[in-house]
Write a protein that holds these residues in place. Sequence first.
Motif, mmCIF file in Angstrom:
data_model
loop_
_atom_site.group_PDB
_atom_site.id
_atom_site.type_symbol
_atom_site.label_atom_id
_atom_site.label_comp_id
_atom_site.label_asym_id
_atom_site.label_seq_id
_atom_site.Cartn_x
_atom_site.Cartn_y
_atom_site.Cartn_z
ATOM 1 N N LYS A 22 17.323 -17.978 -3.208
ATOM 2 C CA LYS A 22 16.765 -17.907 -1.801
ATOM 3 C C LYS A 22 16.086 -18.834 -1.125
ATOM 4 C CE LYS A 22 15.817 -13.885 -0.368
ATOM 5 N NZ LYS A 22 16.886 -13.870 0.389
ATOM 6 N N LYS A 23 15.484 -19.844 -1.977
ATOM 7 C CA LYS A 23 14.946 -21.013 -1.509
ATOM 8 C C LYS A 23 15.870 -21.888 -0.692
ATOM 9 C CE LYS A 23 10.834 -21.287 -4.518
ATOM 10 N NZ LYS A 23 10.308 -21.990 -5.545
ATOM 11 N N ASN A 24 17.029 -21.778 -0.864
ATOM 12 C CA ASN A 24 18.039 -22.409 0.079
ATOM 13 C C ASN A 24 18.344 -21.845 1.345
ATOM 14 O OD1 ASN A 24 18.566 -24.468 -2.143
ATOM 15 N ND2 ASN A 24 19.912 -22.952 -3.037
ATOM 16 N N GLU A 25 17.907 -20.728 1.546
ATOM 17 C CA GLU A 25 18.021 -19.996 2.880
ATOM 18 C C GLU A 25 17.322 -20.729 3.971
ATOM 19 O OE1 GLU A 25 17.156 -16.079 2.425
ATOM 20 O OE2 GLU A 25 18.984 -15.716 1.188
ATOM 21 N N GLN A 26 17.681 -20.710 5.160
ATOM 22 C CA GLN A 26 17.107 -21.277 6.273
ATOM 23 C C GLN A 26 15.568 -20.962 6.465
ATOM 24 O OE1 GLN A 26 19.223 -21.404 9.842
ATOM 25 N NE2 GLN A 26 17.549 -22.803 11.126
ATOM 26 N N VAL A 27 15.486 -19.506 6.405
ATOM 27 C CA VAL A 27 14.011 -18.959 6.667
ATOM 28 C C VAL A 27 13.025 -19.540 5.600
ATOM 29 C CG1 VAL A 27 14.882 -17.085 8.009
ATOM 30 C CG2 VAL A 27 14.774 -16.837 5.496
ATOM 31 N N HIS A 28 13.496 -19.791 4.412
ATOM 32 C CA HIS A 28 12.847 -20.159 3.363
ATOM 33 C C HIS A 28 12.283 -21.606 3.523
ATOM 34 C CE1 HIS A 28 12.589 -16.718 0.412
ATOM 35 N NE2 HIS A 28 13.472 -16.263 1.045
ATOM 36 N N GLN A 29 13.405 -22.253 4.011
ATOM 37 C CA GLN A 29 13.335 -23.651 4.047
ATOM 38 C C GLN A 29 12.164 -23.981 5.153
ATOM 39 O OE1 GLN A 29 14.940 -26.662 2.444
ATOM 40 N NE2 GLN A 29 15.630 -25.239 0.973
ATOM 41 N N ALA A 30 12.053 -23.105 5.719
ATOM 42 C CA ALA A 30 10.798 -23.383 7.196
ATOM 43 C C ALA A 30 9.733 -23.357 6.517
ATOM 44 C CB ALA A 30 11.259 -22.290 8.404
ATOM 45 N N ILE A 31 9.573 -22.517 5.643
ATOM 46 C CA ILE A 31 8.049 -22.573 5.321
ATOM 47 C C ILE A 31 7.706 -22.914 3.745
ATOM 48 C CG2 ILE A 31 7.864 -20.535 6.578
ATOM 49 C CD1 ILE A 31 7.942 -18.782 3.841
ATOM 50 N N ILE A 32 8.769 -23.651 3.232
ATOM 51 C CA ILE A 32 8.592 -24.062 1.621
ATOM 52 C C ILE A 32 7.642 -25.237 1.923
ATOM 53 C CG2 ILE A 32 9.516 -25.547 0.027
ATOM 54 C CD1 ILE A 32 11.843 -23.820 -0.113
ATOM 55 N N GLY A 33 6.654 -25.197 0.961
ATOM 56 C CA GLY A 33 5.472 -26.465 0.947
ATOM 57 C C GLY A 33 4.560 -26.123 1.809
ATOM 58 N N THR A 34 4.656 -25.146 2.530
ATOM 59 C CA THR A 34 3.256 -24.750 3.443
ATOM 60 C C THR A 34 2.541 -23.732 2.697
ATOM 61 O OG1 THR A 34 4.301 -22.545 4.361
ATOM 62 C CG2 THR A 34 4.570 -24.654 5.386
ATOM 63 N N PRO A 35 0.939 -23.860 2.718
ATOM 64 C CA PRO A 35 0.085 -23.203 2.225
ATOM 65 C C PRO A 35 0.431 -21.440 2.290
ATOM 66 C CG PRO A 35 -1.043 -24.706 3.368
ATOM 67 C CD PRO A 35 0.426 -24.688 3.895
ATOM 68 N N GLU A 36 1.089 -21.165 3.175
ATOM 69 C CA GLU A 36 1.398 -19.693 3.384
ATOM 70 C C GLU A 36 2.524 -19.006 2.716
ATOM 71 O OE1 GLU A 36 1.338 -21.896 5.912
ATOM 72 O OE2 GLU A 36 -0.919 -21.730 6.587
ATOM 73 N N TYR A 37 3.335 -20.198 2.121
ATOM 74 C CA TYR A 37 4.678 -19.576 1.404
ATOM 75 C C TYR A 37 4.625 -18.384 0.575
ATOM 76 C CZ TYR A 37 9.041 -20.020 -0.929
ATOM 77 O OH TYR A 37 10.406 -19.484 -1.692
ATOM 78 N N ASN A 38 3.796 -18.837 -0.379
ATOM 79 C CA ASN A 38 3.641 -17.282 -1.351
ATOM 80 C C ASN A 38 3.199 -16.286 -0.820
ATOM 81 O OD1 ASN A 38 4.755 -18.845 -3.617
ATOM 82 N ND2 ASN A 38 2.623 -19.515 -4.318
ATOM 83 N N HIS A 39 2.331 -16.252 0.203
ATOM 84 C CA HIS A 39 1.866 -14.977 0.888
ATOM 85 C C HIS A 39 2.995 -14.354 1.614
ATOM 86 C CE1 HIS A 39 -0.687 -12.267 3.353
ATOM 87 N NE2 HIS A 39 -0.093 -13.011 4.232
ATOM 88 N N LEU A 40 3.646 -15.249 2.386
ATOM 89 C CA LEU A 40 4.855 -14.768 3.210
ATOM 90 C C LEU A 40 5.724 -13.816 2.650
ATOM 91 C CD1 LEU A 40 4.815 -17.518 6.126
ATOM 92 C CD2 LEU A 40 3.974 -15.150 6.161
ATOM 93 N N VAL A 41 6.132 -14.650 1.540
ATOM 94 C CA VAL A 41 7.375 -14.168 0.775
ATOM 95 C C VAL A 41 6.886 -12.955 -0.134
ATOM 96 C CG1 VAL A 41 8.879 -14.993 -1.405
ATOM 97 C CG2 VAL A 41 8.507 -16.507 0.288
ATOM 98 N N LYS A 42 5.699 -12.922 -0.832
ATOM 99 C CA LYS A 42 5.527 -11.807 -1.488
ATOM 100 C C LYS A 42 5.149 -10.571 -0.894
ATOM 101 C CE LYS A 42 4.190 -14.087 -5.873
ATOM 102 N NZ LYS A 42 3.114 -14.708 -6.913
ATOM 103 N N ARG A 43 4.566 -10.865 0.345
ATOM 104 C CA ARG A 43 4.230 -9.739 1.610
ATOM 105 C C ARG A 43 5.640 -8.775 1.630
ATOM 106 N NH1 ARG A 43 2.550 -11.157 7.431
ATOM 107 N NH2 ARG A 43 4.651 -12.167 7.344
ATOM 108 N N ASP A 44 6.619 -9.745 1.781
ATOM 109 C CA ASP A 44 7.919 -9.028 1.975
ATOM 110 C C ASP A 44 8.219 -8.192 0.613
ATOM 111 O OD1 ASP A 44 8.323 -9.949 4.426
ATOM 112 O OD2 ASP A 44 10.030 -10.706 4.096
ATOM 113 N N TRP A 45 8.204 -8.697 -0.431
ATOM 114 C CA TRP A 45 8.473 -7.939 -1.778
ATOM 115 C C TRP A 45 7.796 -6.710 -1.796
ATOM 116 C CZ3 TRP A 45 7.672 -12.376 -5.786
ATOM 117 C CH2 TRP A 45 8.578 -13.602 -5.762
ATOM 118 N N TYR A 46 6.391 -6.898 -1.712
ATOM 119 C CA TYR A 46 5.393 -5.635 -1.801
ATOM 120 C C TYR A 46 5.573 -4.654 -0.907
ATOM 121 C CZ TYR A 46 3.572 -7.912 -6.172
ATOM 122 O OH TYR A 46 3.582 -8.363 -7.568
ATOM 123 N N TRP A 47 5.908 -5.168 0.404
ATOM 124 C CA TRP A 47 6.248 -4.106 1.369
ATOM 125 C C TRP A 47 7.517 -3.211 1.087
ATOM 126 C CZ3 TRP A 47 10.170 -2.476 4.522
ATOM 127 C CH2 TRP A 47 9.703 -1.574 5.691
#
Length: 219
Positions: A103-128
């Motif tokens: 999934k890191k190859n997807e455009q929406v992930h590429q846009a935030i990879i390497g940012t401090p918010e990456y884990n928070h944003l991705v895991k927010r979706d998982w847990y929601w």
Amino acid sequence: MATWVTHFRIAEELIKRGLPVSILDFLVGNIGPDCGLVNEDGKFTPPKQVTHFMEGREVRSELFFQQYELNKLDMTSAQGSYYLGYYLHLITDEEWIKLTQVKKNEQVHQAIIGTPEYNHLVKRDWYWLDFKYLRQNRNHIFWTVFRNIQGYSEYLPFFSAGQTFQQIQNITNFYCNTEVPEDYDPVYMKEAEVDDFVQGTVNKIQEVGIQRIGWNFSI
């Protein structure tokens, strides 16, 4: 690592397929590797390298399989069911890591990879998605079994007495007492992807069980 509800869903599906286990112990085993508790310094005790049988940064379910001789276990016993659940949690995490790497190859992930918010944003979706699933499935094993557990013994030497039950309470409190919006639209993980992951991982686990442990139960 996969979310707790993802592990619960996989455990429940295997039970529905006829896996002959002690349901409560199998369910606890399925969150067993996540029973490290966070210290004041933010580190886990025991560390994930221990609980997830890691080599470097990789989860190694095979190490647990070999050390606890799962090919000899009686999976209908309390301890055997716990060990089996623990092992399947590790397999699930291995598969989840593969999914997240893709999934890191997807455009929406590429846009935030390497940012401090990456884990928070991705895991927010998982847990929601976890909360949505529990809201829509009131007969799920989390509601009927897990949240009603009143105590649990330790089967592994690296957990302190009472540690697993403490995490059971933590997980129960998280899902029962956390408020999340109902109208959120996940961006980084979709509901259908989690559904597909659960079914695909259950199928893989059943194949592994037949080949490695000699399972014989219906699909």
